[in-house]
Design a protein around this motif. Structure first.
Motif, PDB file in Angstrom:
ATOM      1  N   LEU A   5      29.421 -70.900  -4.654  1.00 59.55           N
ATOM      2  CA  LEU A   5      28.545 -71.786  -5.412  1.00 59.55           C
ATOM      3  C   LEU A   5      28.061 -72.930  -4.522  1.00 59.55           C
ATOM      4  CD1 LEU A   5      27.583 -71.827  -8.286  1.00 59.55           C
ATOM      5  CD2 LEU A   5      29.535 -73.250  -8.898  1.00 59.55           C
ATOM      6  N   LEU A  20      25.343 -71.998  -2.143  1.00 57.71           N
ATOM      7  CA  LEU A  20      24.029 -71.699  -2.713  1.00 57.71           C
ATOM      8  C   LEU A  20      23.061 -72.852  -2.514  1.00 57.71           C
ATOM      9  CD1 LEU A  20      24.094 -69.866  -6.134  1.00 57.71           C
ATOM     10  CD2 LEU A  20      23.378 -69.063  -3.902  1.00 57.71           C
ATOM     11  N   TYR A  21      23.609 -74.072  -2.422  1.00 59.31           N
ATOM     12  CA  TYR A  21      22.738 -75.232  -2.301  1.00 59.31           C
ATOM     13  C   TYR A  21      21.900 -75.187  -1.021  1.00 59.31           C
ATOM     14  CZ  TYR A  21      25.152 -77.481  -6.150  1.00 59.31           C
ATOM     15  OH  TYR A  21      25.640 -77.786  -7.373  1.00 59.31           O
ATOM     16  N   TRP A  75      17.413 -74.489  -8.293  1.00 62.77           N
ATOM     17  CA  TRP A  75      18.329 -74.834  -9.388  1.00 62.77           C
ATOM     18  C   TRP A  75      18.584 -73.694 -10.356  1.00 62.77           C
ATOM     19  CZ3 TRP A  75      21.676 -78.280  -8.772  1.00 62.77           C
ATOM     20  CH2 TRP A  75      21.422 -79.439  -8.051  1.00 62.77           C
ATOM     21  N   VAL A 131      21.228 -71.591  -8.896  1.00 60.32           N
ATOM     22  CA  VAL A 131      22.521 -72.281  -8.907  1.00 60.32           C
ATOM     23  C   VAL A 131      23.121 -72.248 -10.311  1.00 60.32           C
ATOM     24  CG1 VAL A 131      23.662 -74.509  -8.612  1.00 60.32           C
ATOM     25  CG2 VAL A 131      21.931 -73.759  -6.968  1.00 60.32           C
TER      26      VAL A 131
END
Ligand code: ATP
Ligand code: MG
Lengths: 339, 269
Positions: free
Chosen positions: B219, B222-223, B234, B237
């Motif tokens: 997670l 993913l940014y 977003w 995410v």
């Protein structure tokens, strides 16, 4: 079936005073022993020591001829009924009764059949699938009884197992325990507050007080020849009268001692009979079935007497209490020991 | 059951929605295309999930998280329960000291043990393995402490009755203590599971291989994926977050039934 010998058992709880002061008892295999004594005298503690749930700091516990002090409870082949039942709350009545059998590897069908048979003798069939939380006090007590009965142990320890039952059930259960004892030939050590239970069930009675064993003998010996004033007063209802010997007329050997007279040894009559007697004034009378209990004021102090109810007319206060020196017991004024 | 006042009920509902709103918002976002998110408007798509699971390997991360969290929960609750039983029921030499030591571990911030743990596992050659993720987490002082307190509340007479019935200590633990402590054990298990599920620092330190990433690591990474100039995707995410959230929610609903179904006591008069 195994005998149990206690040799000079001393026990104190951590941080507490000594609870048992050198108890020695020899219990024959198959004997029915009742332990009586006032609350807090160490009866439960003694049972827990025999069970192996407590360790004693001094003395030997010998079970079946072998020293058992260091034996774990599960290795002693003893079944116990706890004063507060200690039923498993997450198990049904059936499972509670069968748990001990399960731990010994009995097949499910077999142990459930056994549990049901036990439940039947205890009139618990209707509750087999209930959890203990949904039972009355008396029902729980019977489950606790059943849990011990299901296993054919050689020794049973019962800590006031009938204290919460109504009278009819108690009498029925008393017979049941007697029958269990006869059938299994097991050694039973039984704690009770109930004198009738003690006198009717016991082969021998052990009287405990403040952690001392005062007397260990057959019910009739304890009743007729108590070792001391405490034992004499503890067993028998209403309790024995203790009177100052100097105040009793026609009582040879009484001077300076305490004289014990059981209520049933006193004959109440409205006219003075021949022989030794005391004038008395009835202050209170209680009806107990066929008899009356008379609480009287006499020159020698308060006295309790028993009289058949049909001989007794209400309203009359003055009576004579006749007694027989042969039925009296004498105790030393200082030590309380019987002479 | 008591009927609640309608106003009270409405207030409770409003509060509940308020707490839920971030989660609901992110779930809604996760079904939107990145394009429509940045332009305004709403284009429904399942593409974010497809992407997360397929392209970004979230299925694998999910599996890793499930394996690690389940193992940690099982082992740490198993050990804690046994330790708690011992501390609650047996007096043994050094027992009080040991219990004190267990409680003392609660006062050590977990980050302090990060480096020592890392070095230990590096020496043992367990970095980059499931064992490296699981082992440091299975001694749980808090669980042992909490369960000991609970077990002390169970009447000791029940243990004694079981011993008289012929049980060994392990049988007493398994047949009497564990069933009666079930609400506490399940609560603790849920707590341990969620804590491990959300654990970020340790997997980050202990794992380098992408195969062993847990959801939290995946997670976080993913940014770095941008749909455009310096923008974060977003909706992607959020889709990944939703995947992270759902198993925990499902687990909670599963266990909650058991938590509520209390045990009716009645052992002792
Ligand atoms: N676990 C314990 N720790 C400390 N003291 C205890 C403990 N259990 C019992 N005692 C004390 O030991 C003494 C004897 O207790 P015990 O339970 O054997 O009495 P009992 O004769 O069975 O009384 P009752 O007829 O009321 O059941 C009491 O003074 C009690 O306060
Ligand atoms: Mg007692």
């Amino acid at each position: 079936m195994s005998g149990i010998s206690l040799r000079n058992i001393r026990k104190s709880y951590p941080g507490g005073p000594q609870v048992l002061h050198g108890i020695s008892l020899d219990i024959e295999p198959g004997e029915f022993i009742v332990i009586v004594g006032p609350s807090g005298c160490g009866k439960s503690t003694l049972l827990r020591l025999i069970a192996g749930l407590e360790a004693c700091e001094e003395g030997d516990i010998i079970i079946g001829g072998k020293r058992a002090n260091d034996l774990a409870p599960q290795d002693r082949d003893i079944a116990m009924i706890f004063q507060n039942y200690a039923l498993y709350p997450h198990m049904s009545v059936r499972e509670n009764i069968a748990f001990g059998l399960e731990l010994r590897g009995m097949k499910k069908a077999e142990r459930h059949a056994r549990a049901e048979a036990v439940a039947k003798t205890l009139q618990l069939e209707a509750y087999l699938d209930r959890k203990p939380g949904a039972l009355s006090g008396g029902q729980r007590q019977r489950v606790a009884m059943g849990r011990a009965m299901a296993r054919s142990s050689s020794t049973f320890l019962m800590d006031e197992p009938l204290s919460n039952l109504d009278n009819a059930l108690r009498v029925a259960m008393r017979t049941e325990i007697k029958e269990l004892h006869r059938q299994l030939g097991a050694t039973i050590i039984y704690v009770t507050h109930d004198q009738t239970e003690a006198l009717s069930l016991a082969d021998r009675i052990a009287v405990l007080k403040d952690g001392h064993l005062l007397q260990f003998d057959t019910p009739s010996a304890i009743y007729d020849r108590p070792a001391n004033r405490f034992v004499a007063g503890f067993l028998g209802t209403p309790p024995m009268n203790f009177l100052a010997g100097d105040q009793l007329p026609d009582m040879p050997g009484a001077a300076g001692n305490i004289v014990g007279l059981r209520p049933e040894a006193l004959r109440a009559s409205f006219t003075r009979e021949a022989g030794a007697s005391l004038p008395a004034k009835i202050v209170l009378s209680e009806m107990v079935g066929a008899d009356m209990i008379l609480h009287c004021e006499t020159p020698a102090g308060r006295v309790t007497a028993m009289a058949p109810r049909r001989d007794f007319t209400a309203g009359q206060e003055q009576v004579w209490l006749g007694y027989d020196a042969a039925q009296a017991l004498f105790f030393e004024a200082g030590t309380g020991a019987r002479i | 059951m008591k009927r609640e006042h309608p106003l009270k009920l409405a207030l409770a509902l409003a509060a509940g929605l308020l707490f839920l709103s971030p989660a609901l918002y992110s779930i809604v976002l996760s079904f939107q295309t990145a394009d429509s998110y940045y332009r305004g408007g709403f284009d429904f798509t399942l593409g974010n999930y497809r992407n997360a699971v397929g392209f970004y390997h979230f299925a694998r991360y999910l599996l890793n998280s499930v394996i690690v969290s389940s193992l940690v929960t099982l082992l740490s609750i198993g050990f804690s329960t046994m330790a708690a039983f011992a501390f609650a029921r047996f007096r043994f030499r050094g027992g009080d000291f040991l219990f004190g030591a267990v409680v003392a571990t609660l006062m050590i911030p977990s980050h302090i043990s990060l480096i020592p743990n890392y070095l230990t596992l590096a020496k043992a050659g367990l970095l980059d393995s499931y064992a490296g993720l699981v082992l440091p987490a299975i001694s749980n002082g808090f669980a042992a402490f909490f369960l000991r307190q609970y077990i002390r509340g169970i009447p000791k007479a029940l243990d004694e009755a079981a011993y008289m019935d012929g049980a060994t200590p392990l049988k007493v633990l398994w047949r009497v203590i564990v069933p009666l402590a079930r609400p506490a054990i399940l609560s603790m298990a849920l707590y341990v599971f969620i804590t491990e599920w959300n654990n970020y620092i340790w997997p980050l330190v202990a794992i380098g291989k992408e195969d062993l990433y847990t959801l939290q690591i995946g997670l976080a990474r993913l940014y770095h994926n941008n749909p455009g100039e310096g923008l974060i995707d977003w909706p992607l995410v959020m889709a990944a977050s939703t995947l992270t959230l759902l198993p925990v929610l499902a687990g909670f609903l599963l266990v909650e039934r058991h938590l509520v179904r209390g045990i009716t006591m009645g052992a002792v008069k």
